[in-house]
Write a protein that holds these residues in place. Structure first.
Motif, PDB file in Angstrom:
ATOM      1  N   PHE A 124      37.395  38.844  44.702  1.00  0.00           N
ATOM      2  CA  PHE A 124      37.999  39.725  45.706  1.00  0.00           C
ATOM      3  C   PHE A 124      38.713  40.899  45.036  1.00  0.00           C
ATOM      4  CE2 PHE A 124      37.175  36.819  49.128  1.00  0.00           C
ATOM      5  CZ  PHE A 124      37.202  35.568  48.525  1.00  0.00           C
ATOM      6  N   THR A 125      38.407  42.100  45.517  1.00  0.00           N
ATOM      7  CA  THR A 125      39.081  43.304  45.038  1.00  0.00           C
ATOM      8  C   THR A 125      39.498  44.138  46.248  1.00  0.00           C
ATOM      9  OG1 THR A 125      37.690  43.347  43.047  1.00  0.00           O
ATOM     10  CG2 THR A 125      38.883  45.367  43.596  1.00  0.00           C
ATOM     11  N   VAL A 126      40.739  44.595  46.217  1.00  0.00           N
ATOM     12  CA  VAL A 126      41.201  45.489  47.277  1.00  0.00           C
ATOM     13  C   VAL A 126      41.428  46.861  46.663  1.00  0.00           C
ATOM     14  CG1 VAL A 126      43.588  44.680  46.993  1.00  0.00           C
ATOM     15  CG2 VAL A 126      42.927  45.885  49.071  1.00  0.00           C
ATOM     16  N   SER A 147      40.098  48.955  51.453  1.00  0.00           N
ATOM     17  CA  SER A 147      38.886  48.165  51.634  1.00  0.00           C
ATOM     18  C   SER A 147      38.983  46.898  50.804  1.00  0.00           C
ATOM     19  CB  SER A 147      37.642  48.975  51.250  1.00  0.00           C
ATOM     20  OG  SER A 147      37.703  49.377  49.894  1.00  0.00           O
ATOM     21  N   LEU A 148      38.302  45.888  51.268  1.00  0.00           N
ATOM     22  CA  LEU A 148      38.201  44.610  50.572  1.00  0.00           C
ATOM     23  C   LEU A 148      36.747  44.422  50.166  1.00  0.00           C
ATOM     24  CD1 LEU A 148      39.417  41.812  49.760  1.00  0.00           C
ATOM     25  CD2 LEU A 148      38.702  41.015  52.031  1.00  0.00           C
ATOM     26  N   HIS A 149      36.525  44.193  48.867  1.00  0.00           N
ATOM     27  CA  HIS A 149      35.195  43.935  48.354  1.00  0.00           C
ATOM     28  C   HIS A 149      35.091  42.468  47.938  1.00  0.00           C
ATOM     29  CE1 HIS A 149      34.072  48.364  47.298  1.00  0.00           C
ATOM     30  NE2 HIS A 149      34.903  48.309  48.333  1.00  0.00           N
ATOM     31  N   ILE A 150      34.042  41.822  48.371  1.00  0.00           N
ATOM     32  CA  ILE A 150      33.803  40.437  47.987  1.00  0.00           C
ATOM     33  C   ILE A 150      32.465  40.403  47.250  1.00  0.00           C
ATOM     34  CG2 ILE A 150      33.583  38.053  48.763  1.00  0.00           C
ATOM     35  CD1 ILE A 150      34.944  38.893  51.391  1.00  0.00           C
ATOM     36  N   VAL A 151      32.528  40.025  45.969  1.00  0.00           N
ATOM     37  CA  VAL A 151      31.314  39.998  45.165  1.00  0.00           C
ATOM     38  C   VAL A 151      31.313  38.774  44.240  1.00  0.00           C
ATOM     39  CG1 VAL A 151      29.879  41.242  43.498  1.00  0.00           C
ATOM     40  CG2 VAL A 151      31.298  42.529  45.106  1.00  0.00           C
TER      41      VAL A 151
END
Lengths: 115, 115
Positions: free
Chosen positions: B62-64, B74-78
């Motif tokens: 998770f990266t915000v 934004s929230l990135h889920i990878v």
């Protein structure tokens, strides 16, 4: 692990009834909050409390009151339930002012239906 | 007036791909932002946060990201996993000098990760 317990998962009440929603937390948190969650509206703050016997209005306090007689317990009161108060009610707690950006810890919610 | 907006009610992503959830806000006094995740019949749980003095915070998958000039995060889920399927709420905090801060939540985005 923080535990926030809401006494009822589901409640069905009649219009005009006085309704009590109870919430207890076990982490000695100073702050406690009541939100309601509605589709398309997200979570909206009803009332919060930062100390015993202290309370502050949130964004939608109309038709509600609260009670905090003990640090661990925060009650939401619907003085005269109406159908537009049918909702999911969420209680939360967080540590005190020394860490005011600490995340909220939520209970599992009470789904209230007013008929 | 909605101060925190999530304009996408839902998002569908394939397992293993990136999920990007967006959030816009209007109040330039917000100084702390959080993402919560909510499964059905459970309360929201804290996922990740970011202070307004940073533009990125990372925690595992998770990266915000925060763009203050655009009032956008934004929230990135990878990589995305089926267990990530839930409603994601963006929240913003403002301390007005009172006893504690209040969290203002967005309306939520339902993420569905397809196997």
């Amino acid at each position: 692990d923080v535990k926030v317990t809401q006494s009822s998962r589901y409640l069905v009440k009649r219009t005009g009834e006085k309704v009590f929603l109870e919430c207890v937390q076990d982490m000695d948190h100073e702050n406690m909050f009541w939100y309601r969650q509605d589709p398309g509206l997200g979570l909206r703050l009803i009332y919060f409390s930062y100390d015993v016997k202290m309370k502050e209005k949130g964004d939608i306090p109309e038709g509600y009151s609260v009670s905090r007689e003990k640090k661990e317990r925060f009650s939401l009161i619907l003085e005269s339930a109406s159908t537009n108060q049918t909702s999911m009610y969420l209680c939360a707690s967080s540590p005190g002012t020394g860490s005011y950006n600490s995340p909220l810890h939520f209970g599992n919610g009470t789904r209230l239906t007013v008929t | 007036d909605q101060q925190v907006k999530q304009n996408s009610p839902s998002l569908s992503v394939q397992e293993g791909r990136i999920s990007i959830l967006n959030c816009d806000y209007t109040n330039s006094m917000f100084d702390y932002f959080l993402w919560y995740k909510k499964y059905p019949a459970e309360g929201p749980t804290f996922l990740i946060s970011i202070s307004s003095i940073k533009d990125k915070n990372e925690d595992g998958r998770f990266t915000v990201f925060l763009n203050k000039s655009a009032k956008h995060l934004s929230l990135h889920i990878v990589p995305s996993q089926p267990g990530d399927s839930a409603v994601y709420f963006c929240a913003a905090s403002e301390w007005d000098g009172g006893a504690t801060n209040k969290l203002i939540f967005g309306t939520g985005t339902l993420l569905a990760v397809q196997p």
